[in-house]
Every structure is written in C-alpha cells, then in structure tokens.
Design an enzyme around this catalytic site. Structure first.
Site, PDB file in Angstrom:
ATOM      1  CG  HIS A 112      -2.122   0.595   1.281  1.00 60.96           C
ATOM      2  ND1 HIS A 112      -2.005   1.739   0.802  1.00 60.96           N
ATOM      3  CD2 HIS A 112      -2.670   1.346   2.302  1.00 60.96           C
ATOM      4  CE1 HIS A 112      -3.537   2.935   0.339  1.00 60.96           C
ATOM      5  NE2 HIS A 112      -3.953   2.199   1.563  1.00 60.96           N
ATOM      6  CG  HIS A 118      -3.808   1.992  -9.508  1.00 66.61           C
ATOM      7  ND1 HIS A 118      -5.403   1.882  -9.149  1.00 66.61           N
ATOM      8  CD2 HIS A 118      -3.520   1.921  -8.357  1.00 66.61           C
ATOM      9  CE1 HIS A 118      -5.552   2.356  -7.714  1.00 66.61           C
ATOM     10  NE2 HIS A 118      -4.357   2.302  -7.329  1.00 66.61           N
ATOM     11  CG  ASP A 151       3.178   4.175  -5.340  1.00 61.91           C
ATOM     12  OD1 ASP A 151       2.710   5.951  -4.176  1.00 61.91           O
ATOM     13  OD2 ASP A 151       2.863   3.335  -4.842  1.00 61.91           O
TER      14      ASP A 151
HETATM   15  N1  ACO Z   1       5.666  -5.178 -13.486  1.00 62.42           N
HETATM   16  C1  ACO Z   1       4.382  -6.656 -14.788  1.00 62.42           C
HETATM   17  N2  ACO Z   1       3.963  -7.039 -14.831  1.00 62.42           N
HETATM   18  C2  ACO Z   1       2.504  -6.899 -14.252  1.00 62.42           C
HETATM   19  C3  ACO Z   1       2.945  -5.478 -12.925  1.00 62.42           C
HETATM   20  C4  ACO Z   1       4.153  -4.638 -13.126  1.00 62.42           C
HETATM   21  N3  ACO Z   1       4.464  -4.048 -12.385  1.00 62.42           N
HETATM   22  N4  ACO Z   1       1.388  -5.888 -12.904  1.00 62.42           N
HETATM   23  C5  ACO Z   1       0.400  -6.665 -12.735  1.00 62.42           C
HETATM   24  N5  ACO Z   1       1.164  -7.150 -14.036  1.00 62.42           N
HETATM   25  C6  ACO Z   1       0.694  -8.252 -15.095  1.00 62.42           C
HETATM   26  C7  ACO Z   1       0.614  -9.847 -14.091  1.00 62.42           C
HETATM   27  O1  ACO Z   1       1.499 -10.493 -13.977  1.00 62.42           O
HETATM   28  C8  ACO Z   1      -0.203 -10.627 -14.380  1.00 62.42           C
HETATM   29  O2  ACO Z   1      -0.080 -10.440 -16.334  1.00 62.42           O
HETATM   30  P1  ACO Z   1      -0.342 -12.097 -16.683  1.00 62.42           P
HETATM   31  O3  ACO Z   1      -2.068 -12.392 -16.841  1.00 62.42           O
HETATM   32  O4  ACO Z   1       0.411 -12.930 -18.003  1.00 62.42           O
HETATM   33  O5  ACO Z   1      -0.428 -13.015 -15.210  1.00 62.42           O
HETATM   34  C9  ACO Z   1      -1.311  -9.066 -15.043  1.00 62.42           C
HETATM   35  O6  ACO Z   1      -0.919  -7.936 -15.729  1.00 62.42           O
HETATM   36  C10 ACO Z   1      -2.333  -9.112 -13.954  1.00 62.42           C
HETATM   37  O7  ACO Z   1      -1.352  -8.475 -12.626  1.00 62.42           O
HETATM   38  P2  ACO Z   1      -2.038  -8.799 -11.771  1.00 62.42           P
HETATM   39  O8  ACO Z   1      -1.205  -8.961  -9.868  1.00 62.42           O
HETATM   40  O9  ACO Z   1      -3.693  -9.140 -11.074  1.00 62.42           O
HETATM   41  O10 ACO Z   1      -3.327  -7.527 -11.139  1.00 62.42           O
HETATM   42  P3  ACO Z   1      -3.576  -6.574 -10.184  1.00 62.42           P
HETATM   43  O11 ACO Z   1      -4.474  -4.974 -10.012  1.00 62.42           O
HETATM   44  O12 ACO Z   1      -4.094  -7.355  -9.431  1.00 62.42           O
HETATM   45  O13 ACO Z   1      -1.958  -5.869  -9.142  1.00 62.42           O
HETATM   46  C11 ACO Z   1      -1.230  -4.459  -8.652  1.00 62.42           C
HETATM   47  C12 ACO Z   1      -2.369  -3.931  -8.988  1.00 62.42           C
HETATM   48  C13 ACO Z   1      -0.555  -4.969  -7.510  1.00 62.42           C
HETATM   49  C14 ACO Z   1      -1.446  -2.836  -7.901  1.00 62.42           C
HETATM   50  C15 ACO Z   1       0.309  -4.458  -9.705  1.00 62.42           C
HETATM   51  O14 ACO Z   1       0.380  -4.300 -10.562  1.00 62.42           O
HETATM   52  C16 ACO Z   1       1.793  -4.504  -8.907  1.00 62.42           C
HETATM   53  O15 ACO Z   1       2.255  -5.199  -8.068  1.00 62.42           O
HETATM   54  N6  ACO Z   1       2.310  -3.149  -9.321  1.00 62.42           N
HETATM   55  C17 ACO Z   1       3.315  -3.002  -9.060  1.00 62.42           C
HETATM   56  C18 ACO Z   1       3.604  -2.738  -7.478  1.00 62.42           C
HETATM   57  C19 ACO Z   1       2.762  -1.353  -7.553  1.00 62.42           C
HETATM   58  O16 ACO Z   1       3.061  -0.063  -8.671  1.00 62.42           O
HETATM   59  N7  ACO Z   1       1.833  -0.772  -6.715  1.00 62.42           N
HETATM   60  C20 ACO Z   1       2.225   0.431  -6.235  1.00 62.42           C
HETATM   61  C21 ACO Z   1       0.140   0.166  -6.288  1.00 62.42           C
HETATM   62  S1  ACO Z   1      -0.618   1.877  -6.324  1.00 62.42           S
HETATM   63  C22 ACO Z   1      -0.909   2.630  -4.862  1.00 62.42           C
HETATM   64  O17 ACO Z   1      -0.630   1.484  -3.637  1.00 62.42           O
HETATM   65  C23 ACO Z   1      -0.498   3.875  -4.346  1.00 62.42           C
END
Ligand code: ACO
Length: 423
Positions: free
Chosen positions: A263, A302, A358
């Site tokens: 978060h 996101h 972020d």
């Molecule tokens: N880099 C590479 N691949 C990614 C990323 C990423 N940052 N984010 C998602 N993916 C891919 C996943 O591997 C998945 O691929 P697949 O379908 O081939 O398996 C697909 O995109 C969907 O990913 P999920 O994890 O299901 O998406 P979810 O909505 O659950 O996750 C999250 C969102 C946690 C923010 C994710 O994008 C992530 O981990 N990002 C990096 C961390 C980050 O920047 N967090 C800040 C969020 S903003 C905030 O909280 C203020």
C-alpha cells in the site's frame, strides 16, 4: 431492458429481481432470498462496503475527483488545507471559513510534551519512523479523553482538527529522533507544508525558510494523496471506526494498514528498483526480465486504474519543477527510459499497465532529501484528511459494525482427546 438482475435459486426454482442502484445490487435483498449463502469475495474485489459522496474514481477513464472537483484543477489551484476542508465539509470554503479553518489547524500543531518525551523518545534508536507515527497517533487517544464523545459534533470537530494539525509534527519528530536530531517545535507563522519542512530540516537558524517551489511541490503531493476512496487504509479506518473506537485509535489502525509495502511502500520499491538497474543501458535487460516473470516493474499497474493514473501525470510535472531547485535526481533518466519502453511494449500495453502515483513521487521525495523510511510517513500526513472524512461519513450514515461472514473450511466436529492418548 430492466436495470436489475434476477437471481434464481435452482434448488427451489424461486427467483428474485434486485434493482441495480448506483452501479450495485443490495446484498440485503440477496441475503433475504438466500439466507446462509454468502457472497464469497476475498479482498473485496467485487464488494461495495458503503455508499460514499467523497471521492469519485473511474479507473478505466483515468478520472479522479474529490467532491466532484477534478484532481487536476485542485492540484493546480488549491492547497492541501483547502482540500482537507473540502473532503471533510463537502464544499470549498468561503474566504472567512478558510481563514477560520487555517487558524484552527495552525493553533493545534503542538503536541503534549509527554508525547515527545515519554513516547517518541522511548523508542529504540533505530526505530522506523512509520512505526513511531502509528504508535504516537494511538497514544494521542490517551491524552484527549473527550475523543470518545464521537457523536458530539464539537468534540468530533476538535479531534479532526487536532489530528490534521499534529500529523506533520509527529512525522517530523519521528524522523528527527531516528537520525539523532533534536525535536523542532512548530512555527505557526508558516503555512502547513513550510512548517513541516521547517520541523524536518531546521538546524540552528532562527527561522527556517523553505524554498517556495519545494513547499508548493509538497503541498501538491499532499493534495494528490489526500484521498483515494475505499483503499486498504481507508477501509481499515471505516472498519475500526464502525466499532465506535475513538478517531485516534481508528487513525492509528489506518496508518498501520498504510505501513505495508503493498500500500504505502510502493514508491520506496520504485527507488530500490531504479537503484538496482543503475544505468539506462541496463533498462532493456531489466524489462526483458520482467516480461520473463522475474519480478514486477514497480510503480506500474494499479488495481483500479487501467489507464494512466491522473495523479502520475501531475506528479511528473511537479518533478520537473522540483528538479530545477534540487538538481535532477540521477535516477530520473532510468525512470523515463523505463516508461518510454514499457508504454510501447505489447506486454505492458495489452495488460493495461501504466505508471501509477508511486512511479515518480519517490524520485521527488528523494531529491528533496527525505530518507526512504519517511515515504509512507509522507503519505500518512495528507491521507489523514481522507481517513477522517470517511470516518465522519460512516458515523453520519449510522453504519453497522463491520462484520463479514466466512466460508468455514475446517474439520467436522470431533471429541477432545487427552494429551496422553494422542498419537
Ligand atoms: N509489472 C509487470 N507485470 C505486471 C505488473 C507490473 N508492475 N503489474 C501487473 N502485471 C501483470 C501480471 O503479471 C499479470 O500478468 P498475467 O495476466 O500474464 O499473469 C497481469 O499484469 C495482471 O496483474 P495482477 O497482479 O492480477 O493485477 P492486480 O490488479 O491484482 O495488481 C498491482 C495491481 C498490485 C498494483 C500490480 O500492478 C503491481 O504489483 N504493481 C507494482 C507495484 C506497485 O506499483 N504498487 C503501487 C500501486 S498504487 C498504490 O497503492 C498507491
């Protein structure tokens, strides 16, 4: 076509039609029809836990509005204190209302000496400032016993003002302690952001004059972080508040939720990632690694935004202004290259992965001299306004205590066996 859904219980053949209101269907109708059958939704992915009039968020279109005002206009023309008033009161203040609000907040920036001496100075020398902040906010509830009067409007308003006003003081105090510097008292002749910067950086000068560009940049970041509807920490605030705990205890719970790296810690992960990449030349290999499943591109993607996070656009512009004062953060070029490659790469575009808030905020904080440990603390200061707005709304709605159900997957009943008879 009716704006409703029909559910049929195939065990009995009975159906019920439930209207879709504001994009949702009432679980009360569902549970009356299907008593004992729970809607299984881990992580609340498909559950609206409340109605709220505070923040509108459309992740598909990249829209964020506080009380109807576009975030872009607020970031350009408003101030954090005005936005805090807006979130809590529903409308922008008149000039007189704002002056009274600003005065009240400014007059409540000091903390009781015992909060500093007995609590903050009691921590271990290398305590994390976010852990100190969470504990100090919880401790405040023991100093303001009137905080329990949550249905007394005057008391409620007093605690809201105290919390918004004291967060920067506690945050800066936690930082100063963690680096062995003496506590700096608030300077109530300064504006909200400048006062925080003074408490952070003042050494021996009689008055700390923050660079106005940096003060404004911080204020813009505070505006962007002030609320984001039902995120993890705001949900924690509502859940704890629903038991009618006092607002300091509920805010401490919300801040604790923000402490987690999923978060409030993502911008720290971005800085670590950029530092590890080390040079623009290494960017293509890093991207190839992410695509092959070796980690994630931090600051991208996101849960709600499936297009460019509107806050990220504003922050990018703010970063340029900050770097003109501080000099460019050497990690910026790596970040820009990462963004350029990712935005033209099918892996990221097909998954609708765009920079989130972020991706650039950490670069700004780092350029301004904040240590990585302070990043979640910097998030908690402005989010306090959002948490309190939701807490107040939840109480005004006479909300029920939060108490979800579970799907039991444990063992069937069995008899107790004495320890000597167990195999
Ligand atoms: N880099 C590479 N691949 C990614 C990323 C990423 N940052 N984010 C998602 N993916 C891919 C996943 O591997 C998945 O691929 P697949 O379908 O081939 O398996 C697909 O995109 C969907 O990913 P999920 O994890 O299901 O998406 P979810 O909505 O659950 O996750 C999250 C969102 C946690 C923010 C994710 O994008 C992530 O981990 N990002 C990096 C961390 C980050 O920047 N967090 C800040 C969020 S903003 C905030 O909280 C203020």
């Amino acid at each position: 076509m009716a704006d409703s859904i029909t559910i049929t219980d195939n065990r009995t053949g009975e159906s019920v039609e439930i209207p879709i209101t504001n994009g949702g269907v009432a679980a009360a109708d569902w549970s009356k029809f299907l008593p004992g059958v729970w809607f299984y939704d881990p992580g609340f992915m498909s559950t609206a836990a409340c109605e709220s009039a505070i923040t509108y968020l459309d992740g598909e279109a990249g829209i964020l509005r506080y009380r109807g005002y576009p975030i872009e206009q607020l970031a350009e023309r408003s101030s954090y204190l005005e936005v805090a008033y807006l979130l809590l009161h529903g409308d922008l203040p008149t000039a007189d209302q704002f002056e009274a609000w600003r005065h009240e907040i400014t007059m409540h920036t000091f903390i009781h000496e015992n909060v500093r001496k007995r609590f903050l100075e009691g921590f271990h020398y290398d305590a994390h400032p976010m852990g100190m902040l969470v504990s100090a906010v919880a401790a405040l509830s023991t100093f303001y016993l009137d905080a329990k009067e949550i249905f007394d409007p005057a008391s409620r308003n007093k605690q809201i003002i105290r919390l918004i006003a004291k967060m920067p003081t506690l945050a800066a105090a936690a930082h100063r302690f963690s680096v062995g510097m003496p506590f700096v008292y608030p300077d109530n002749s300064l504006d909200f952001a400048s006062n925080f910067l003074s408490m952070m950086w003042k050494v021996a000068e009689p008055r700390f004059e923050a660079d106005p560009v940096l003060s404004r940049a911080l204020d813009v970041l505070f505006i962007l972080h002030a609320d984001h509807e039902q995120n993890c920490s705001t949900t924690a605030m509502r859940v704890v508040g629903s038991s009618h705990a006092d607002p300091y205890s509920a805010t401490a719970a919300a801040a604790a939720a923000l402490y987690g790296p999923r978060h409030g810690g993502a911008n720290e992960a971005v800085i670590k990632m950029l530092t590890e990449i080390g040079s623009i030349d290494n960017v293509p290999d890093f991207i190839a690694g992410v695509k092959a499943g070796n980690g994630r591109l931090q600051g991208f993607g996101h849960r709600v935004y499936k297009s460019y996070d509107p806050r990220a656009k504003i922050i990018k512009h703010t970063a340029d202004q900050v770097f003109e004062v501080t000099g460019k953060n050497p990690l910026l070029d790596i970040a820009l290259k990462l963004e350029e490659i990712a935005l033209s790469d099918e892996y990221f575009t097909s998954r609708r992965l765009y920079p989130n808030v972020d991706f650039y905020s950490g670069l700004i904080y780092q350029a301004m001299g904040f240590p990585l440990e302070m990043f979640p603390v910097l998030f908690a200061i402005p989010r306090t306004a959002g948490w309190l707005a939701h807490w107040q709304e939840m109480l005004d709605q006479d909300s029920k205590i939060a108490r979800p159900r579970q799907l039991y997957i444990g063992t069937e009943p069995r008899d107790y066996v004495g320890i000597d008879a167990r195999s």
